[in-house]
Design an enzyme around this catalytic site. Structure first.
Site, PDB file in Angstrom:
ATOM      1  N   PRO A 103       0.964  -1.079   0.131  1.00 36.69           N
ATOM      2  CA  PRO A 103      -0.110   0.012   0.048  1.00 36.69           C
ATOM      3  C   PRO A 103       0.905   1.220   0.149  1.00 36.69           C
ATOM      4  CG  PRO A 103      -0.564  -1.493   1.857  1.00 36.69           C
ATOM      5  CD  PRO A 103       0.489  -2.119   1.083  1.00 36.69           C
ATOM      6  N   LEU A 108       5.095   1.621   4.739  1.00 39.77           N
ATOM      7  CA  LEU A 108       5.657   0.508   4.423  1.00 39.77           C
ATOM      8  C   LEU A 108       6.753   0.193   3.153  1.00 39.77           C
ATOM      9  CD1 LEU A 108       2.443  -1.926   4.449  1.00 39.77           C
ATOM     10  CD2 LEU A 108       3.958  -1.299   6.268  1.00 39.77           C
ATOM     11  N   GLY A 109       7.121   1.634   2.893  1.00 41.42           N
ATOM     12  CA  GLY A 109       8.417   1.756   2.116  1.00 41.42           C
ATOM     13  C   GLY A 109       8.010   1.302   0.617  1.00 41.42           C
ATOM     14  N   SER A 110       6.895   1.869   0.135  1.00 42.11           N
ATOM     15  CA  SER A 110       6.495   1.482  -1.226  1.00 42.11           C
ATOM     16  C   SER A 110       7.317   2.078  -2.095  1.00 42.11           C
ATOM     17  CB  SER A 110       4.987   1.678  -1.307  1.00 42.11           C
ATOM     18  OG  SER A 110       4.640   2.609  -2.265  1.00 42.11           O
ATOM     19  N   SER A 111       7.553   3.421  -1.818  1.00 41.44           N
ATOM     20  CA  SER A 111       8.399   4.480  -2.738  1.00 41.44           C
ATOM     21  C   SER A 111       9.676   3.872  -3.098  1.00 41.44           C
ATOM     22  CB  SER A 111       8.169   5.750  -2.355  1.00 41.44           C
ATOM     23  OG  SER A 111       8.878   5.997  -1.422  1.00 41.44           O
ATOM     24  N   ALA A 112      10.386   3.473  -1.843  1.00 42.00           N
ATOM     25  CA  ALA A 112      11.911   2.776  -1.957  1.00 42.00           C
ATOM     26  C   ALA A 112      11.949   1.566  -2.675  1.00 42.00           C
ATOM     27  CB  ALA A 112      12.281   2.633  -0.534  1.00 42.00           C
ATOM     28  N   ALA A 113      10.793   0.442  -2.631  1.00 40.09           N
ATOM     29  CA  ALA A 113      10.575  -0.740  -3.028  1.00 40.09           C
ATOM     30  C   ALA A 113      10.632  -0.439  -4.708  1.00 40.09           C
ATOM     31  CB  ALA A 113       9.429  -1.625  -2.782  1.00 40.09           C
ATOM     32  N   ASP A 154      14.810   2.834   4.133  1.00 40.50           N
ATOM     33  CA  ASP A 154      13.740   2.290   3.204  1.00 40.50           C
ATOM     34  C   ASP A 154      14.871   1.774   1.742  1.00 40.50           C
ATOM     35  OD1 ASP A 154      12.094   3.381   5.178  1.00 40.50           O
ATOM     36  OD2 ASP A 154      10.815   4.211   3.880  1.00 40.50           O
TER      37      ASP A 154
HETATM   38  C1  MEV Z   1      10.956   5.717   7.235  1.00 39.09           C
HETATM   39  O1  MEV Z   1      10.083   4.804   6.713  1.00 39.09           O
HETATM   40  C2  MEV Z   1      10.209   6.600   8.197  1.00 39.09           C
HETATM   41  C3  MEV Z   1      10.986   7.736   8.854  1.00 39.09           C
HETATM   42  O2  MEV Z   1      11.719   7.129   9.675  1.00 39.09           O
HETATM   43  C4  MEV Z   1      11.712   8.538   7.776  1.00 39.09           C
HETATM   44  C5  MEV Z   1      13.083   7.934   7.521  1.00 39.09           C
HETATM   45  O3  MEV Z   1      13.483   7.219   7.718  1.00 39.09           O
HETATM   46  O4  MEV Z   1      13.611   8.411   6.332  1.00 39.09           O
HETATM   47  C6  MEV Z   1       9.908   8.648   9.510  1.00 39.09           C
END
Ligand code: MEV
Length: 323
Positions: A103, A108-113, A154
């Site tokens: 989602p 949940l780190g969608s943009s990094a994935a 992420d």
């Molecule tokens: C990362 O998913 C959430 C935060 O810690 C920001 C970051 O680490 O870049 C809030």
């Protein structure tokens, strides 16, 4: 690589302990989960352009030559495509298809994935042979466009998978092979912007530096204790630390009434610990269970209240080719 189609996938993540503090150089602990972003690059015969489709905008296509048509949520993706085309001096017409079961805008780190899967698939398609370190570094540049001042946790977890302790650009892999707990993720359905939330915490930090540093120190101690507990499968202790971390996140001002609602449902259904995960102010929460029956009944009861919920399994698999 000489192929007419390349697909890579990369995992999403949950931060178990240490979000926000990690932006200020403190450690955080994250695990990769079995929800993945997928990116396929293929030749595109009927045009000179690079065409993008993504399940974030079903039924729409975006032409890279027309950057005005890209909404702000796709600017990081546009940056990556242009950067890689430039790096490899490509003028090939390409089709790029992105789909994700993570989602979006929910912690949940969608943009990094997506960035990691896109970097690996497009660079490979264009004849490159990037190391994981290269992929991670380039995806981090995209994360900065998306999130302003991200810590980098992420993109690291999406690239390498598994479980990591991350601090200031350095990562330690943690072995959790004997873990016997079950993770439930519940989505408050409040989509939010990590960039704004991180900026807001920074504003508060500047106003109340001493108090905020105190909170970060307490979170730091939770992360260190959490690391030992997760390595040694101490579920009750992990649960207690999750609750402590949640209290401190609320003190940082990143709680939300829907998050509180979800935490309560998890607790009533037998979770041993529960907290928000990611930037907060909505987004997702994570609950830890010591048996699958309680985990399933929590999911059922969360869904009854109109939220999304699912079990998430730990995965060791970081970015990988899909064939
Ligand atoms: C990362 O998913 C959430 C935060 O810690 C920001 C970051 O680490 O870049 C809030």
């Amino acid at each position: 690589m000489n192929s007419s189609r390349i697909t890579y996938t990369a995992p999403g993540k949950i931060i178990l302990f240490g979000e926000h503090a990690v932006v200020y150089g403190y450690p955080a602990l994250a695990i990769a989960i079995d929800r993945r972003a997928k990116c396929t690059v293929s030749s595109y015969s009927s045009d000179e352009d690079v065409v993008l489709s993504t399940n974030l905008y079903p039924g729409k296509t975006f032409l890279v030559s027309c950057k005005e048509s890209f909404p702000s949520s796709l600017q990081a993706i546009l940056f990556l495509i242009k950067k890689l085309i430039d790096n490899f001096q490509s003028n090939l017409p390409l089709q790029i298809d992105i789909s994700s079961s993570i989602p979006s805008s929910s912690g949940l780190g969608s943009s990094a994935a997506v960035s990691v899967a896109l970097t690996n698939s497009l660079s490979t398609f264009l004849g490159g042979n990037y190391s994981l370190e290269d992929v991670n570094k380039i995806a981090f540049e995209a994360e900065k466009i998306q999130h302003g001042q991200p810590s980098g946790i992420d993109n690291n977890i999406s690239t390498y998978g598994g479980s990591i302790l991350y601090q200031n650009g350095l990562m330690e892999q943690i072995t959790i092979d004997d873990f016997s707990g079950f993770w439930v993720i519940a989505n408050s359905m409040i989509e939010r912007n990590t960039k704004d939330i991180v900026a807001n915490v920074q504003k508060n930090y500047k106003r109340k530096q001493e108090k905020t540093e105190e909170i970060f120190h307490l979170i730091h101690s939770i992360v260190i204790r959490g690391k030992e507990c997760i390595k040694n499968n101490k579920l009750d202790e992990i649960g207690e630390l999750m609750k402590e971390n949640q209290t401190l996140l609320e003190q940082l001002g990143v709680g939300h009434s829907k998050v509180t609602d979800l935490l309560l449902i998890l607790k009533k259904n037998g979770s041993v610990g529960e907290k928000l995960t990611g930037a907060g102010v909505g987004g997702c929460v994570v609950g830890l269970f010591d048996n699958i029956k309680d985990a399933h009944s929590a999911i059922k009861n969360i869904k009854k209240k109109g939220y999304q919920a699912f079990t998430a399994n730990y995965t060791k698999i970081g970015v990988t080719i899909d064939d």
